[in-house]
Design a protein around this motif. Structure first.
Motif, mmCIF file in Angstrom:
data_model
loop_
_atom_site.group_PDB
_atom_site.id
_atom_site.type_symbol
_atom_site.label_atom_id
_atom_site.label_comp_id
_atom_site.label_asym_id
_atom_site.label_seq_id
_atom_site.Cartn_x
_atom_site.Cartn_y
_atom_site.Cartn_z
ATOM 1 N N GLU A 166 38.054 43.319 32.088
ATOM 2 C CA GLU A 166 39.272 42.993 31.369
ATOM 3 C C GLU A 166 39.399 41.531 30.946
ATOM 4 N N LEU A 167 38.391 40.704 31.191
ATOM 5 C CA LEU A 167 38.459 39.326 30.719
ATOM 6 C C LEU A 167 38.534 39.316 29.201
ATOM 7 N N GLN A 205 37.016 45.050 38.003
ATOM 8 C CA GLN A 205 38.078 45.222 37.016
ATOM 9 C C GLN A 205 38.269 43.953 36.185
ATOM 10 N N GLN A 206 38.180 42.792 36.825
ATOM 11 C CA GLN A 206 38.297 41.538 36.095
ATOM 12 C C GLN A 206 37.137 41.364 35.126
ATOM 13 N N MET A 212 38.539 44.579 42.507
ATOM 14 C CA MET A 212 39.209 43.605 41.644
ATOM 15 C C MET A 212 38.189 42.835 40.817
ATOM 16 N N ILE A 213 37.060 42.487 41.423
ATOM 17 C CA ILE A 213 36.010 41.764 40.702
ATOM 18 C C ILE A 213 35.494 42.603 39.531
#
Length: 174
Positions: free
Chosen positions: A74-75, A70-71, A67-68
């Motif tokens: 995608e920020l 991916q974030q 998740m980290i």
């Protein structure tokens, strides 16, 4: 009461000259609007630096670290600004040696478990000396993210200890 009277008298003086009052209040708004219209195409399209690539090495391989990463990709303010390559440590070091990336973020094994236990294993960032500006930008983003994570963890710990000291059951604490 005298202060209100003085303010009202001054206000009446301004409104005697209607042109001056309109210029005083409307001209700044007009110029703000004008500059916003004229400069808005440049506000979000121009960048102070060029796009760059970084490597993301996830040795923990947990849902949280995925998740980290991916974030990070995608920020909104990072999208189109950095390219994230998910690779292993050896490939990241090779890319760094060949100047293909500005830096490398390494998440150590056991990182997620250390967050839950409060040990906080460090995340490693290795920057590229030949792309110092881009490496510093990536490092500063990483520092900001870890500060946010640490603040959130401190908040959760404060609530947990307050609940425990207040008599919460182990099921409630979980």
């Amino acid at each position: 009461m005298r202060l209100i009277t003085i303010i009202l008298k001054e206000w009446m003086l301004y409104w005697r000259d209607k042109k001056a009052a309109l210029l005083l209040f409307l001209m700044p708004l007009f110029f703000i609007w004008l500059f916003a219209q004229a400069l808005s195409p440049y506000l979000f399209s121009s960048r102070y630096s060029q796009t760059f690539a970084i490597a993301f090495v996830d040795e923990d391989q947990t849902l949280n670290t995925q998740m980290i990463s991916q974030q990070l990709e995608e920020l909104d303010y990072m999208k189109g600004f950095i390219t994230v390559h998910r690779v292993d440590r050896k490939r990241a070091m090779d890319m760094l040696a060949q100047n293909q990336i500005a830096g490398c973020i390494i998440i150590p094994k056991g990182f997620t478990a250390s967050l839950y236990s409060g040990d906080n294993f460090p995340v490693t960032f290795i920057g590229n000396r030949s792309q110092k500006v881009q490496a510093d930008q990536a490092k500063n983003q990483l520092i900001s993210a870890t500060n946010d994570l640490s603040a959130g963890q401190s908040g959760v710990k404060a609530v947990w200890y307050a609940a425990r000291d207040g008599g919460a059951t182990p099921q409630q604490l979980d």
